[in-house]
Motif scaffolding. Structure first.
Motif, PDB file in Angstrom:
ATOM      1  N   ASP A   1       0.813  -1.214   0.000  1.00 25.08           N
ATOM      2  CA  ASP A   1       0.000   0.000   0.000  1.00 25.08           C
ATOM      3  C   ASP A   1       0.848   1.266   0.000  1.00 25.08           C
ATOM      4  OD1 ASP A   1       0.851  -0.478   2.592  1.00 25.08           O
ATOM      5  OD2 ASP A   1      -1.015   0.131   3.546  1.00 25.08           O
ATOM      6  N   ALA A   2       1.604   1.504   1.083  1.00 24.70           N
ATOM      7  CA  ALA A   2       2.291   2.785   1.209  1.00 24.70           C
ATOM      8  C   ALA A   2       3.550   2.847   0.341  1.00 24.70           C
ATOM      9  CB  ALA A   2       2.635   3.056   2.661  1.00 24.70           C
ATOM     10  N   GLY A   3       4.252   1.725   0.206  1.00 27.42           N
ATOM     11  CA  GLY A   3       5.432   1.705  -0.651  1.00 27.42           C
ATOM     12  C   GLY A   3       6.464   2.744  -0.276  1.00 27.42           C
ATOM     13  N   ASN A   4       6.855   2.761   1.003  1.00 29.62           N
ATOM     14  CA  ASN A   4       7.814   3.778   1.457  1.00 29.62           C
ATOM     15  C   ASN A   4       9.269   3.368   1.264  1.00 29.62           C
ATOM     16  OD1 ASN A   4       6.113   5.918   2.525  1.00 29.62           O
ATOM     17  ND2 ASN A   4       5.422   4.403   3.994  1.00 29.62           N
ATOM     18  N   TYR A   5       9.519   2.130   0.925  1.00 29.36           N
ATOM     19  CA  TYR A   5      10.872   1.650   0.629  1.00 29.36           C
ATOM     20  C   TYR A   5      11.868   1.959   1.737  1.00 29.36           C
ATOM     21  CZ  TYR A   5       9.369   1.230  -4.260  1.00 29.36           C
ATOM     22  OH  TYR A   5       8.716   0.900  -5.412  1.00 29.36           O
ATOM     23  N   GLN A   6      11.522   1.813   3.003  1.00 28.71           N
ATOM     24  CA  GLN A   6      12.488   2.266   4.008  1.00 28.71           C
ATOM     25  C   GLN A   6      12.456   1.546   5.337  1.00 28.71           C
ATOM     26  OE1 GLN A   6      10.766   6.202   5.740  1.00 28.71           O
ATOM     27  NE2 GLN A   6      10.404   6.295   3.557  1.00 28.71           N
ATOM     28  N   VAL A   7      11.410   0.814   5.654  1.00 30.58           N
ATOM     29  CA  VAL A   7      11.338   0.207   6.987  1.00 30.58           C
ATOM     30  C   VAL A   7      12.535  -0.722   7.218  1.00 30.58           C
ATOM     31  CG1 VAL A   7      10.033  -1.357   8.483  1.00 30.58           C
ATOM     32  CG2 VAL A   7       8.848   0.478   7.272  1.00 30.58           C
ATOM     33  N   ALA A   8      12.880  -1.533   6.223  1.00 31.75           N
ATOM     34  CA  ALA A   8      13.989  -2.479   6.379  1.00 31.75           C
ATOM     35  C   ALA A   8      15.298  -1.735   6.663  1.00 31.75           C
ATOM     36  CB  ALA A   8      14.139  -3.333   5.119  1.00 31.75           C
ATOM     37  N   VAL A   9      15.562  -0.682   5.893  1.00 22.90           N
ATOM     38  CA  VAL A   9      16.812   0.069   6.040  1.00 22.90           C
ATOM     39  C   VAL A   9      16.870   0.726   7.425  1.00 22.90           C
ATOM     40  CG1 VAL A   9      18.184   1.968   5.105  1.00 22.90           C
ATOM     41  CG2 VAL A   9      16.920   0.460   3.545  1.00 22.90           C
ATOM     42  N   ARG A  10      15.749   1.257   7.881  1.00 26.92           N
ATOM     43  CA  ARG A  10      15.734   1.895   9.208  1.00 26.92           C
ATOM     44  C   ARG A  10      15.998   0.870  10.312  1.00 26.92           C
ATOM     45  NH1 ARG A  10      13.949   7.172   9.164  1.00 26.92           N
ATOM     46  NH2 ARG A  10      12.760   7.810   7.317  1.00 26.92           N
ATOM     47  N   VAL A  11      15.374  -0.300  10.195  1.00 26.70           N
ATOM     48  CA  VAL A  11      15.581  -1.338  11.213  1.00 26.70           C
ATOM     49  C   VAL A  11      17.057  -1.739  11.234  1.00 26.70           C
ATOM     50  CG1 VAL A  11      15.079  -3.758  11.781  1.00 26.70           C
ATOM     51  CG2 VAL A  11      13.205  -2.194  11.199  1.00 26.70           C
ATOM     52  N   ALA A  12      17.659  -1.892  10.055  1.00 23.21           N
ATOM     53  CA  ALA A  12      19.071  -2.290   9.974  1.00 23.21           C
ATOM     54  C   ALA A  12      19.963  -1.275  10.689  1.00 23.21           C
ATOM     55  CB  ALA A  12      19.486  -2.440   8.514  1.00 23.21           C
ATOM     56  N   HIS A  13      19.778   0.006  10.390  1.00 23.19           N
ATOM     57  CA  HIS A  13      20.636   1.023  11.016  1.00 23.19           C
ATOM     58  C   HIS A  13      20.445   1.045  12.527  1.00 23.19           C
ATOM     59  CE1 HIS A  13      22.796   3.093   7.778  1.00 23.19           C
ATOM     60  NE2 HIS A  13      21.780   2.711   7.013  1.00 23.19           N
ATOM     61  N   GLN A  14      19.197   0.931  12.989  1.00 23.45           N
ATOM     62  CA  GLN A  14      18.981   0.988  14.444  1.00 23.45           C
ATOM     63  C   GLN A  14      19.579  -0.218  15.151  1.00 23.45           C
ATOM     64  OE1 GLN A  14      15.148   2.209  16.003  1.00 23.45           O
ATOM     65  NE2 GLN A  14      14.718   3.272  14.077  1.00 23.45           N
ATOM     66  N   LEU A  15      19.593  -1.372  14.476  1.00 24.27           N
ATOM     67  CA  LEU A  15      20.169  -2.563  15.103  1.00 24.27           C
ATOM     68  C   LEU A  15      21.660  -2.683  14.805  1.00 24.27           C
ATOM     69  CD1 LEU A  15      17.349  -5.209  14.429  1.00 24.27           C
ATOM     70  CD2 LEU A  15      17.905  -4.123  16.607  1.00 24.27           C
ATOM     71  N   GLY A  16      22.197  -1.755  13.986  1.00 22.25           N
ATOM     72  CA  GLY A  16      23.614  -1.817  13.642  1.00 22.25           C
ATOM     73  C   GLY A  16      23.949  -3.020  12.773  1.00 22.25           C
ATOM     74  N   LEU A  17      23.054  -3.377  11.854  1.00 27.44           N
ATOM     75  CA  LEU A  17      23.264  -4.551  10.999  1.00 27.44           C
ATOM     76  C   LEU A  17      23.394  -4.121   9.534  1.00 27.44           C
ATOM     77  CD1 LEU A  17      20.559  -6.980  12.462  1.00 27.44           C
ATOM     78  CD2 LEU A  17      22.989  -6.802  13.063  1.00 27.44           C
ATOM     79  N   PRO A  18      24.148  -4.904   8.727  1.00 26.17           N
ATOM     80  CA  PRO A  18      24.199  -4.621   7.294  1.00 26.17           C
ATOM     81  C   PRO A  18      22.855  -4.930   6.641  1.00 26.17           C
ATOM     82  CG  PRO A  18      25.359  -6.667   7.776  1.00 26.17           C
ATOM     83  CD  PRO A  18      24.980  -6.057   9.106  1.00 26.17           C
ATOM     84  N   CYS A  19      22.601  -4.299   5.490  1.00 27.69           N
ATOM     85  CA  CYS A  19      21.291  -4.404   4.851  1.00 27.69           C
ATOM     86  C   CYS A  19      21.441  -4.497   3.336  1.00 27.69           C
ATOM     87  CB  CYS A  19      20.489  -3.156   5.225  1.00 27.69           C
ATOM     88  SG  CYS A  19      18.880  -3.057   4.454  1.00 27.69           S
ATOM     89  N   VAL A  20      20.707  -5.402   2.705  1.00 31.07           N
ATOM     90  CA  VAL A  20      20.653  -5.472   1.242  1.00 31.07           C
ATOM     91  C   VAL A  20      19.180  -5.432   0.835  1.00 31.07           C
ATOM     92  CG1 VAL A  20      21.428  -6.703  -0.819  1.00 31.07           C
ATOM     93  CG2 VAL A  20      22.662  -7.025   1.336  1.00 31.07           C
ATOM     94  N   THR A  21      18.837  -4.622  -0.156  1.00 35.29           N
ATOM     95  CA  THR A  21      17.438  -4.525  -0.594  1.00 35.29           C
ATOM     96  C   THR A  21      17.301  -5.012  -2.040  1.00 35.29           C
ATOM     97  OG1 THR A  21      17.562  -2.295  -1.515  1.00 35.29           O
ATOM     98  CG2 THR A  21      17.189  -2.457   0.849  1.00 35.29           C
TER      99      THR A  21
END
Ligand SMILES: Cc1cc2nc3c(=O)[nH]c(=O)nc-3n(C[C@H](O)[C@H](O)[C@H](O)COP(=O)(O)OP(=O)(O)OC[C@H]3O[C@@H](n4cnc5c(N)ncnc54)[C@H](O)[C@@H]3O)c2cc1C
Ligand SMILES: Cc1cc2nc3c(=O)[nH]c(=O)nc-3n(C[C@H](O)[C@H](O)[C@H](O)COP(=O)(O)OP(=O)(O)OC[C@H]3O[C@@H](n4cnc5c(N)ncnc54)[C@H](O)[C@@H]3O)c2cc1C
Lengths: 251, 292
Positions: A123-143
Motif C-alpha cells: 500500500d504505502a510503498g515507502n521503501y524504508q522500513v527495512a533500512v531503518r531497522v538495519a541502522h537501528q540494530l547496527g546490521l548490514p542491509c541489502v534490498t
C-alpha cells in the motif's frame, strides 16, 4: 538459524479502488485482506532457509487486531511462531513502524540471524522500513534481493539491477529486503492451516509516537478518461485488429 | 533556503526530472535560488552513499535534498534518512510549501495518491518517475567523494546479464496473457503473436502463481513496469496491481471473453471473445497482410 519475516496487512484491491467518505482509507466493505507478494516470498524464503539450515521462523506484524489472520496464514505456510504488535487502528509512519519492530526484536531472548522484509509494502510503498531497522540494530542491509544463499555465517544476496544482478556478501546477522520472484510461495495445506491455529503468538501493544510523515488524505489519480473502441466479437475482429496494428506502425 | 539534488548522472532522465522538481520546490518556497546538483563518486555501496548524503547535509545545512525515485535513489535516501533519523517522502509527485509542508506521493504503485505532512528538519524527498517532465537547462553536477560507513556493503560481482532478445522493459509491443490463457501450453499462441510483432511476452500474477511462466515475465506492481507503443492484454481482468505495470503503454488492446471486464475501462481498443479463437485469427490475418 533464527529468521524473522516482517509482513503487513493490506486490502486486496480489485479492478477499482473506492475510498471511505473521509478519504483516509480504502473502502474495504467488499474486500479481503492479504500481505504484499514480496512479503509472502520473504516468509517462504525464511521457511526454506530453516528447512535447509535448521532453526525457526518468526513472523512479525504491526497492525490492528485483525492482522492475526495474516499471521495465521503465514504460519500455515511454515512460520513457527508469530509476534503481533497490536496497533491502535491508526496507521503508523515508517519511522514509528521501524522503531516498534526494533524494540520487539531487541526484547527477543533469541536474537535473529536474519531479518527478512518485503522490498516495499503493497500500500504505502515507502521503501524504508527495512533500512531503518538495519541502522537501528547496527546490521548490514541489502534490498531488492532476488536470491539468497546462506553459507559459513554469511548471506550471499543477489540484487536485481538493470542488466543483471549485483552480488552482496553480507555477514550475519543481516537485514534483507526481498522481491517477488525470489521463490514461488507454497499454498497452505489443510493440515498446515490446522497446525497454524495452535502455533504460539505473542501479542503486545506498543505506544505510537507522533507521525513525522503524517497522511492527511488519499485521492484517486485523475482518470485518463479512455473510451474503448470495440473492434468486434470473436475471430471476425481480426481484420480490424490488423488495420489498427498497421495504423500504430507496429506491424 | 538551499536545495540539493542527488543525481545518478548529468544525463540520467530520472535525475533530470528530480532537478526540475527541485527547481519548482525552490521557486514555490522561497528565493528560487538554483539548486546545487551533485553525484556521488565511488563504487556503489548503499549505506556509504547514504552517509555521504548525511555528511553533505551536516556540512551545508540545506532545507531539502531531492533524489530520483529510482531503485538506487530510494535506497540511498532511505539510508540517509535512517542515519539522520529524519522522515523520507518516497516517490513524491508534488510539493506544497507550508509549516510543515505537504507532499503528494504515490501508493499502490500509482493506483492511489496520498497527501501527507512532512515534519522534518531537512526535507528528504524522492521524485516518482515521470511525475514531472525534465526541463532544460541541465547542469554539471559536482562529484562528491563517497564517505565511509561501518555497515557499508558493496557488490562483489555482477551476474546474470540478460541473454539478448527483446526485453520486456524495452519492447515496443508487449503481448501479455492472464489466467484466461488457461495453461502453460496455452502461451504458444501468445508467443507466436509476440514473435510476429517482434515484441515480448508478458503475463499477469495469476499466471506466475500458477507456474505457467517465470516471474521475469510478470507485469505489474510487483513485477516489471513496461511502456511499449502497444500493450495487448489477453485474458487479463485489469486488476489495479496489473495496471500499475502497464499504464505507461501508449495504446492498450484488450482481448477478453467478458465484455464487462474492468480491463476495457483502461483500453483504447477491445475485442470481446475467446482468446483461443481470436489470437490465431489475428496471427493468420497478419501473415495474410504481409503476403506470406
Ligand atoms: C489508510 C492509511 C492511512 C495512513 N495514515 C497514516 C497517518 O495518519 N500517519 C502516518 O504517519 N502514516 C500513515 N500511513 C502510512 C503507513 O503508516 C505506512 O504504511 C507505514 O509508514 C509503513 O511504511 P510502509 O508500509 O510503506 O513501509 P515500507 O518501507 O514500504 O515497507 C517495507 C517492508 O517493511 C515491512 N513492514 C512495513 N510495515 C510493516 C508493519 N506494519 N508490520 C510489519 N512489517 C512491516 C514489510 O516487510 C514491508 O514489505 C497510512 C497508510 C494508510 C494505508
Ligand atoms: C499487493 C499486490 C500486488 C500485486 N501485484 C501484481 C502484479 O505485479 N501483476 C499482476 O498481474 N497482478 C498482481 N497482483 C494480483 C492482481 O490483483 C490480480 O489478482 C491478477 O492481476 C489477476 O490476474 P488475471 O487478470 O490474469 O486473472 P483474473 O482476474 O482471473 O482474470 C482472468 C480474465 O480472463 C478472462 N478470460 C477467461 N477465459 C478467457 C478466454 N478463453 N478468452 C478471453 N478471456 C478470458 C476473464 O473474463 C477474466 O477477465 C497483485 C495483488 C496484490 C494484492
Amino acid at each position: 538459524m533464527h529468521v524473522y519475516a516482517c509482513v503487513k496487512r493490506v486490502p486486496m484491491t480489485g479492478g477499482q479502488i473506492t475510498l471511505t467518505d473521509d478519504q483516509r482509507a480504502i473502502s474495504t466493505r467488499h474486500l479481503g485482506f492479504t500481505v504484499s507478494p514480496h512479503e509472502e516470498c520473504a516468509v517462504e524464503e525464511a521457511v526454506q532457509i530453516v528447512e535447509r539450515e535448521g532453526g525457526s521462523v518468526t513472523v512479525l506484524t504491526l497492525g490492528p487486531a485483525e492482522s492475526e489472520e495474516q499471521l495465521r496464514d503465514m504460519m500455515a505456510i511454515g512460520a513457527d511462531q508469530a509476534v503481533h504488535l497490536v496497533s491502535d487502528g491508526e496507521e503508523w509512519d515508517p519511522q514509528a513502524t521501524a522503531a516498534a519492530i526494533v524494540a520487539a526484536i531487541r526484547s527477543d531472548p533469541q536474537p535473529p540471524d536474519l531479518i527478512l522484509f518485503g522490498n516495499e509494502s503493497a500500500d504505502a510503498g515507502n521503501y524504508q522500513v527495512a533500512v531503518r531497522v538495519a541502522h537501528q540494530l547496527g546490521l548490514p542491509c541489502v534490498t531488492g534481493v532476488k536470491a539468497i544463499n546462506i553459507s559459513g555465517g554469511r548471506a550471499r544476496c543477489e540484487q536485481e539491477v538493470p542488466g543483471g544482478r549485483d552480488v552482496y556478501d553480507a555477514p550475519l546477522p543481516a537485514v534483507v529486503a526481498v522481491k517477488e520472484g525470489i521463490n514461488l510461495p507454497r499454498y497452505p495445506s489443510v493440515p498446515g492451516r490446522l497446525r497454524a491455529k495452535r502455533k504460539p503468538l505473542a501479542a503486545s501493544q506498543p505506544q505510537r509516537p507522533p507521525a513525522r510523515l503524517e497522511m492527511l488524505r488519499l485521492e484517486l489519480p485523475p482518470e485518463a478518461g479512455k473510451q474503448v473502441r470495440i473492434l468486434g466479437q470473436g475471430p471476425d475482429a481480426a481484420p480490424a485488429v490488423v488495420e489498427i496494428l498497421s495504423e500504430l506502425g507496429v506491424l | 533556503m538551499s536545495v540539493l539534488v542527488l543525481m545518478e548522472g548529468a544525463d540520467d532522465e530520472l535525475s533530470l526530472q528530480a532537478l526540475t522538481f527541485a527547481r519548482e520546490l525552490a521557486q514555490a518556497s522561497g528565493d528560487g535560488a538554483e539548486p546545487s546538483a551533485f553525484t556521488i563518486d565511488g563504487p556503489y555501496a548503499p549505506a556509504a552513499f547514504g552517509q555521504t548524503v548525511a555528511d553533505l547535509i551536516g556540512a551545508r545545512a540545506p532545507r531539502a535534498v531531492i533524489a530520483p525515485g529510482s531503485e538506487r535513489g530510494n535506497e540511498v535516501m532511505a539510508h540517509a534518512a535512517a542515519i539522520l533519523d529524519e522522515p523520507l517522502s518516497a516517490n513524491t509527485t508534488a510539493f506544497e510549501p507550508g509549516d510543515p509542508p505537504t507532499v503528494t506521493r504515490v501508493r499502490w504503485g500509482g493506483s492511489l495518491l496520498e497527501q501527507a505532512l512532512l515534519r522534518a528538519r531537512t526535507l528528504l524527498i524522492t521524485v516518482a518517475p515521470h511525475a514531472v517532465a525534465a526541463q532544460a537547462p541541465g547542469v554539471m553536477p559536482e562529484a562528491v567523494p563517497a564517505s565511509g560507513h561501518a555497515l557499508a556493503l558493496a557488490p562483489t560481482e555482477r551476474v546474470g546479464a540478460s541473454s539478448g532478445g527483446v526485453t520486456l522493459e524495452e519492447a515496443s509491443v508487449v503481448v501479455s496473457g492472464g489466467r484466461g490463457v488457461g495453461s502453460a501450453e496455452g502461451f504458444a499462441i501468445i508467443e507466436e503473436l509476440a514473435g510476429l510483432l517482434h515484441g515480448a511476452v508478458g503475463c499477469s500474477r495469476a499466471v506466475t502463481s500458477a507456474g505457467w511462466r517465470p516471474h521475469t515475465d510478470q507485469v505489474g506492481q510487483t513485477g516489471t513496469k513496461v511502456a511499449p507503443e502497444l500493450y495487448i492484454a489477453c485474458g487479463i481482468s485489469g486488476a489495479t496491481q496489473h495496471m500499475a505495470g502497464c499504464k505507461g503503454a501508449k495504446k492498450l488492446l484488450a482481448i477478453n471473453a467478458d465484455g464487462e471486464a474492468s480491463i476495457f475501462a483502461h483500453a483504447d481498443y477491445g475485442v470481446v471473445g475467446d482468446l483461443h479463437a481470436v489470437l490465431p485469427g489475428i496471427a493468420a490475418e497478419i501473415r495474410k497482410a504481409r503476403g506470406a
